[in-house]
Scaffold this motif. Structure first.
Motif, short mmCIF file in Angstrom:
data_model
loop_
_atom_site.label_atom_id
_atom_site.label_comp_id
_atom_site.label_asym_id
_atom_site.label_seq_id
_atom_site.Cartn_x
_atom_site.Cartn_y
_atom_site.Cartn_z
N SER A 1 0.84 -1.21 0.00
CA SER A 1 0.00 0.00 0.00
C SER A 1 0.86 1.25 0.00
O SER A 1 0.51 2.27 -0.60
N GLY A 2 2.00 1.19 0.68
CA GLY A 2 2.92 2.32 0.71
C GLY A 2 3.53 2.61 -0.65
O GLY A 2 3.69 3.76 -1.04
N HIS A 3 3.87 1.55 -1.38
CA HIS A 3 4.40 1.73 -2.74
C HIS A 3 3.35 2.40 -3.63
O HIS A 3 3.67 3.31 -4.40
N ALA A 4 2.10 1.96 -3.50
CA ALA A 4 1.02 2.56 -4.29
C ALA A 4 0.81 4.02 -3.89
O ALA A 4 0.62 4.88 -4.75
N ALA A 5 0.85 4.29 -2.59
CA ALA A 5 0.68 5.67 -2.12
C ALA A 5 1.81 6.56 -2.61
O ALA A 5 1.58 7.72 -2.98
N LEU A 6 3.03 6.03 -2.64
CA LEU A 6 4.17 6.81 -3.14
C LEU A 6 3.97 7.16 -4.61
O LEU A 6 4.24 8.29 -5.02
N SER A 7 3.46 6.22 -5.39
CA SER A 7 3.18 6.51 -6.81
C SER A 7 2.16 7.64 -6.93
O SER A 7 2.32 8.54 -7.76
N GLY A 8 1.12 7.59 -6.09
CA GLY A 8 0.13 8.66 -6.09
C GLY A 8 0.70 9.99 -5.66
O GLY A 8 0.37 11.03 -6.24
N GLU A 9 1.56 9.98 -4.63
CA GLU A 9 2.21 11.21 -4.17
C GLU A 9 3.06 11.81 -5.29
O GLU A 9 3.07 13.03 -5.48
N ARG A 10 3.78 10.97 -6.01
CA ARG A 10 4.63 11.46 -7.12
C ARG A 10 3.78 12.08 -8.22
O ARG A 10 4.12 13.14 -8.75
N ALA A 11 2.69 11.43 -8.57
CA ALA A 11 1.82 11.96 -9.62
C ALA A 11 1.22 13.30 -9.19
O ALA A 11 1.19 14.25 -9.97
N GLY A 12 0.77 13.37 -7.94
CA GLY A 12 0.23 14.63 -7.41
C GLY A 12 1.27 15.73 -7.40
O GLY A 12 0.97 16.88 -7.73
N TRP A 13 2.51 15.37 -7.03
CA TRP A 13 3.58 16.36 -7.00
C TRP A 13 3.88 16.86 -8.41
O TRP A 13 4.06 18.07 -8.61
N GLN A 14 3.93 15.98 -9.38
CA GLN A 14 4.21 16.39 -10.76
C GLN A 14 3.16 17.37 -11.26
O GLN A 14 3.48 18.37 -11.89
N GLU A 15 1.91 17.09 -10.96
CA GLU A 15 0.82 17.97 -11.36
C GLU A 15 0.94 19.33 -10.67
O GLU A 15 0.81 20.38 -11.31
N PHE A 16 1.20 19.31 -9.37
CA PHE A 16 1.35 20.55 -8.60
C PHE A 16 2.54 21.36 -9.10
O PHE A 16 2.44 22.57 -9.33
N ALA A 17 3.69 20.70 -9.28
CA ALA A 17 4.90 21.39 -9.73
C ALA A 17 4.71 22.00 -11.11
O ALA A 17 5.18 23.12 -11.37
N ALA A 18 4.03 21.30 -12.00
CA ALA A 18 3.78 21.83 -13.34
C ALA A 18 2.89 23.07 -13.27
O ALA A 18 3.14 24.07 -13.97
N ALA A 19 1.88 23.03 -12.41
CA ALA A 19 0.99 24.19 -12.27
C ALA A 19 1.72 25.39 -11.69
O ALA A 19 1.57 26.52 -12.17
N VAL A 20 2.56 25.16 -10.67
CA VAL A 20 3.32 26.25 -10.07
C VAL A 20 4.32 26.80 -11.07
O VAL A 20 4.47 28.02 -11.21
#
Length: 109
Positions: A77-96
């Motif tokens: 579950s942690g590996h899956a959550a990390l993948s989600g965190e990375r995707a969210g970060w990429q989206e946030f970083a691109a918007a900023v």
């Protein structure tokens, strides 16, 4: 980096620190420090305990040189959550990045 800038990203950073394999709590703190995130103990350990209760990491006790220490590792579950965190970060970083870019801002009426 200022601690307040990390709000909302601490879980992802902790999960990423554990991605390469199990680490004891202090080693997690040091791995983050080496990545320029010098977080206080009072921030790291409670977050590790919270992630463990959530099932994203698992912990086990060992004795090294007569001292007890808790070692943590990612769960599936942690590996899956990390993948989600990375995707969210990429989206946030691109918007900023887009917002802070040098393009002209649209006019408002």
């Amino acid at each position: 980096m200022r601690a307040e800038a990390l709000k909302g990203h601490l879980d992802g950073l902790l999960l990423a620190a554990l991605e390469a394999g199990p680490l004891h709590g202090y080693a997690v703190k040091e791995a983050l420090r080496e990545s320029h995130f010098d977080l206080p103990t009072g921030t790291v350990y409670p977050a590790l305990h919270r992630l463990e209760r959530a099932g994203l990491i698992s912990g086990s006790w060992s004795v090294v040189s007569g001292r007890r220490r808790r070692t943590y590792e990612l769960t599936s579950s942690g590996h899956a959550a990390l993948s989600g965190e990375r995707a969210g970060w990429q989206e946030f970083a691109a918007a900023v990045s887009a917002a802070l870019g040098t393009r002209p801002w649209p006019a408002t009426s």
